[in-house]
Enzyme design. Structure first.
Site, PDB file in Angstrom:
ATOM      1  N   ARG A  64       0.865  -1.193   0.000  1.00  0.00           N
ATOM      2  CA  ARG A  64       0.000   0.000   0.000  1.00  0.00           C
ATOM      3  C   ARG A  64       0.888   1.224   0.000  1.00  0.00           C
ATOM      4  NH1 ARG A  64      -5.323   0.361   3.763  1.00  0.00           N
ATOM      5  NH2 ARG A  64      -5.754  -1.669   2.883  1.00  0.00           N
ATOM      6  N   SER A 166      -8.430   0.381   0.011  1.00  0.00           N
ATOM      7  CA  SER A 166      -9.489   0.429   1.010  1.00  0.00           C
ATOM      8  C   SER A 166      -9.930   1.865   1.303  1.00  0.00           C
ATOM      9  CB  SER A 166      -9.044  -0.300   2.276  1.00  0.00           C
ATOM     10  OG  SER A 166     -10.121  -0.442   3.160  1.00  0.00           O
ATOM     11  N   ASP A 323     -17.001   1.453   3.742  1.00  0.00           N
ATOM     12  CA  ASP A 323     -15.812   2.150   3.258  1.00  0.00           C
ATOM     13  C   ASP A 323     -15.702   1.904   1.751  1.00  0.00           C
ATOM     14  OD1 ASP A 323     -15.011  -0.497   3.315  1.00  0.00           O
ATOM     15  OD2 ASP A 323     -13.017  -0.092   4.119  1.00  0.00           O
ATOM     16  N   ASP A 325     -13.992   0.152  -0.360  1.00  0.00           N
ATOM     17  CA  ASP A 325     -13.929  -1.188  -0.967  1.00  0.00           C
ATOM     18  C   ASP A 325     -14.936  -2.136  -0.322  1.00  0.00           C
ATOM     19  OD1 ASP A 325     -12.458  -1.336   1.425  1.00  0.00           O
ATOM     20  OD2 ASP A 325     -11.223  -2.984   0.682  1.00  0.00           O
ATOM     21  N   ASP A 327     -15.489  -3.473   2.548  1.00  0.00           N
ATOM     22  CA  ASP A 327     -15.218  -4.585   3.467  1.00  0.00           C
ATOM     23  C   ASP A 327     -15.461  -4.179   4.924  1.00  0.00           C
ATOM     24  OD1 ASP A 327     -12.940  -3.020   3.771  1.00  0.00           O
ATOM     25  OD2 ASP A 327     -11.522  -4.686   3.627  1.00  0.00           O
ATOM     26  N   THR A 401      -3.987  -9.042  16.064  1.00  0.00           N
ATOM     27  CA  THR A 401      -4.755  -8.000  15.382  1.00  0.00           C
ATOM     28  C   THR A 401      -4.774  -8.233  13.877  1.00  0.00           C
ATOM     29  OG1 THR A 401      -3.806  -6.571  17.039  1.00  0.00           O
ATOM     30  CG2 THR A 401      -5.017  -5.501  15.284  1.00  0.00           C
ATOM     31  N   GLU A 425     -13.343  -7.282  14.404  1.00  0.00           N
ATOM     32  CA  GLU A 425     -12.304  -6.459  15.013  1.00  0.00           C
ATOM     33  C   GLU A 425     -12.856  -5.054  15.217  1.00  0.00           C
ATOM     34  OE1 GLU A 425      -8.861  -6.299  12.499  1.00  0.00           O
ATOM     35  OE2 GLU A 425      -9.902  -5.244  10.908  1.00  0.00           O
ATOM     36  N   LYS A 439     -13.157  -9.733   6.467  1.00  0.00           N
ATOM     37  CA  LYS A 439     -14.259  -8.832   6.810  1.00  0.00           C
ATOM     38  C   LYS A 439     -15.069  -8.535   5.551  1.00  0.00           C
ATOM     39  CE  LYS A 439     -10.959  -4.980   6.912  1.00  0.00           C
ATOM     40  NZ  LYS A 439      -9.730  -5.767   6.794  1.00  0.00           N
TER      41      LYS A 439
END
Length: 613
Positions: A64, A166, A323, A325, A327, A401, A425, A439
């Site tokens: 990213r 994202s 959001d 994208d 997810d 996480t 999460e 997700k």
């Protein structure tokens, strides 16, 4: 998901010259090529340093970075190089890669100055695989991110790639990778792929010719069949179809200029719910994200201003926000006071967990099935699912996480014949249907809508139900925030101080007036609540993470972010079941958080910048 790494030692100028000379030889995108030529001609060393200082690191979440020219950026050439490495790595790992193939999809991001866009990057990635005889299932149009892991499992493919950044700022893009188990990759695959990229930097002979995929027998378009299958599978999670047809509850939905609109409309249709009213200014994909400062519903009310206005106009009580994208999902509800309440990720996790368990229990009356039933959440998320599991008799597990851990663990459990009902999460990510091992904001949106409709029929709001959950299973009050810190040295010093708090290599025993009863350090692998003092969860020396448990039932975790210059903290106060006083608990949690900030972060001493409200 790391951005650029640190530059290697040695003469910077010589390295820069080598990198830029290579770039001029290999880049065939006229816009990025011209940019680099101009920077060299003008002698703009600082700018060149930004573009060529270090190659983007390929981490467990892929890549990213901003779009633009150079090896530190996402562009045609770096996408080709990344895919060449990934392709070679997959050839090594799967002897049947040429039979099974890969899935590729993309969001709506674009960067006109460099000619880059998610669609173009997806085509170049597809061309790389096709040139090596690997079948590619390339979506013909934008999809939500969860469609890629779904496709990998559904078609039994070797891997999946999603081109998306994202909810990052508009200039960014990314390359997210799924393994053949349908979950995001975990170590050591990231290191193996990284190495393979370094070994395959020179573009292969046909790398730039993306027209070779058009008409290739190796290229498949899964869009229609996968969309149909996904919504068929989703219908299995509709528990109150007749009630959905009748409900008077109205919903507003925003896709925040991303990909979600058509998919959420279709999900409502699959549940026989009237379609949600879409925020007109935000419903169509727009890579400029013109109506929001950050296209991230986690930012709360600022991103939802237009949604609230539309909801007030049509008298809708619930706002659903994905959001870009699709997810993730944020949910807000109009309160009797006229205020809008945006639920935190932990609160929505409590509601969805309760709902999926309650709905499952109605279908599965046999108590014996409980011992094979699981819910998961990440270690920095609320422990409310643990409280529900203890009382109801199913299993709860926490993971590190990130959904890569929950997705991989869920798959292991399902392969052992267990049922995984839900994973979440606190960063508003929910896995409500385990046919996607990541997700999924589309399924979460429609399941939240059915839950709200079900409650409305009983004259209850989401807020009232959340309170009922806390009364039954114990209040779980959470608070999370962060400090900004750009200096790696300071971060190491701050966490080092916590490990040597008294100058004798001991962790702190108190934090202000709060007594500590347990400490877990997932950087070093220490956990004093275990008989052998060794942490059960996997440890990572490259990231900082310490969890303190307090005698008053509080827990606080401090950790560094893998994607941003932040030191984050997550605090929670868990009370036993019974009607505790939430205001008193809140006050106590605020005091605990202040003590952690003052004693453990020491923002003045370390010059940390607090989160801007």
């Amino acid at each position: 998901m790391a951005a650029a790494g640190t530059p290697a030692p040695g003469s910077m100028d010589a390295r820069l010259e080598r990198e830029t000379a290579q770039w001029l030889r290999w880049d065939q995108n006229p816009l990025t090529l011209e940019t680099v030529k101009q920077l060299i001609a003008a002698g703009m060393k600082e700018e060149l340093q930004k573009c060529f200082g270090a190659r983007m690191e390929f981490g467990t979440a892929g890549l990213r970075a901003p779009m633009g020219a150079g090896i530190s950026r996402v562009n045609d050439l770096t996408i080709i190089q990344t895919t060449q490495g990934f392709c070679r790595y997959l050839e090594k790992e799967f002897s049947d890669l040429k039979e099974r193939g890969v899935a590729i999809s993309f969001d709506a991001r674009a960067h006109p100055p460099s000619g880059g866009s998610s669609r173009r990057f997806a085509r170049l990635a597809a061309a790389t695989f096709v040139s090596q005889g690997v079948p590619v299932h390339l979506f013909s149009d934008i999809t939500p991110t969860p469609f890629v892991p779904y496709t990998v499992l559904r078609l039994k493919l070797c891997a999946g790639i999603m081109i998306t950044a994202s909810h990052n700022p508009k200039q960014d893009n990314g390359y997210k990778v799924y393994w053949d188990n349908g979950a995001q990759i975990i170590s050591p695959h990231d290191k193996g792929i990284s190495q393979a990229i370094e070994e395959n930097l020179e573009p292969w002979p046909k790398a730039w010719d993306d027209s070779l995929i058009d008409g290739s027998p190796l290229l498949h378009n899964p869009t229609a069949s996968i969309t149909k299958d996904y919504f068929e599978d989703l219908k299995k999670y509709c528990f109150h179809r007749s009630l959905n047809k009748e409900t008077q509850e109205k919903f507003v939905h925003t896709s925040v200029h991303g990909v979600g609109h058509h998919f959420v409309q279709a999900a409502f249709k699959a549940f026989d719910l009237a379609p949600p009213e879409a925020v007109p200014q935000q419903k169509d994909p727009d890579p400029e994200f013109p109506t929001v400062k950050y296209p991230n519903p986690e930012e709360g009310k600022g991103v939802l201003t237009l949604s609230f206005a539309l909801a007030d106009k049509i008298k809708a009580k619930i706002v659903l926000a994905n959001d870009p994208d699709a997810d993730r999902l944020a949910v807000a509800e109009k309160q009797d006071s006229g205020e809008w309440r945006v639920f935190s990720g932990n609160e929505l996790g409590a509601l969805l967990g309760w709902w999926l368990f309650t709905s499952w229990k109605e279908k599965n009356q046999d108590r014996n099935t409980l011992k094979d039933t699981y819910m998961l959440s990440s270690t920095v998320s609320s422990k409310i699912l643990r409280a529900i599991a203890l009382k109801e008799g199913f299993h709860f597990e926490e993971t590190l996480t990130g959904f890569k851990w929950m997705g991989n663990r869920a798959k292991q459990l399902m392969d052992q014949g267990k049922t995984v009902l839900f994973a979440f999460e606190e960063a508003i990510g929910y896995m409500c249907c385990p046919f996607v091992l990541d997700k999924d904001g589309v399924s979460a949106a429609v399941i939240s809508a059915e839950l709200a409709s079900f409650l409305a029929a009983k004259n209850l709001s989401l807020s009232q139900q959340l309170k009922a959950i806390y009364v039954e299973y114990g209040y779980h009050i959470t608070k999370a925030s962060y400090f900004i810190c750009h200096d790696q040295g300071i971060i190491i010093k701050l966490f080092g101080n916590l490990r040597n708090y008294d100058g004798k290599n001991n962790y702190p025993k108190t934090c202000g007036k709060f007594e500590i009863c347990a400490i877990r350090d997932l950087t070093t692998g220490y956990d004093d609540s275990q008989p052998d003092k060794k942490a059960v969860l996997p440890t990572s020396k490259s990231s900082q993470m310490i969890t303190f448990t307090f005698t008053n039932g509080g827990v606080a975790t401090m950790r560094t972010s893998g994607t941003e210059p932040k030191i984050k903290y997550y605090a929670e106060l868990c009370a036993p079941p019974g009607n505790s006083d939430p205001e008193q608990l809140k006050k106590e949690l605020d005091e605990l958080v202040s003590a952690v900030e003052e004693n453990f972060f020491q923002p003045q001493k370390y010059h940390l910048q607090p989160k801007a409200e």
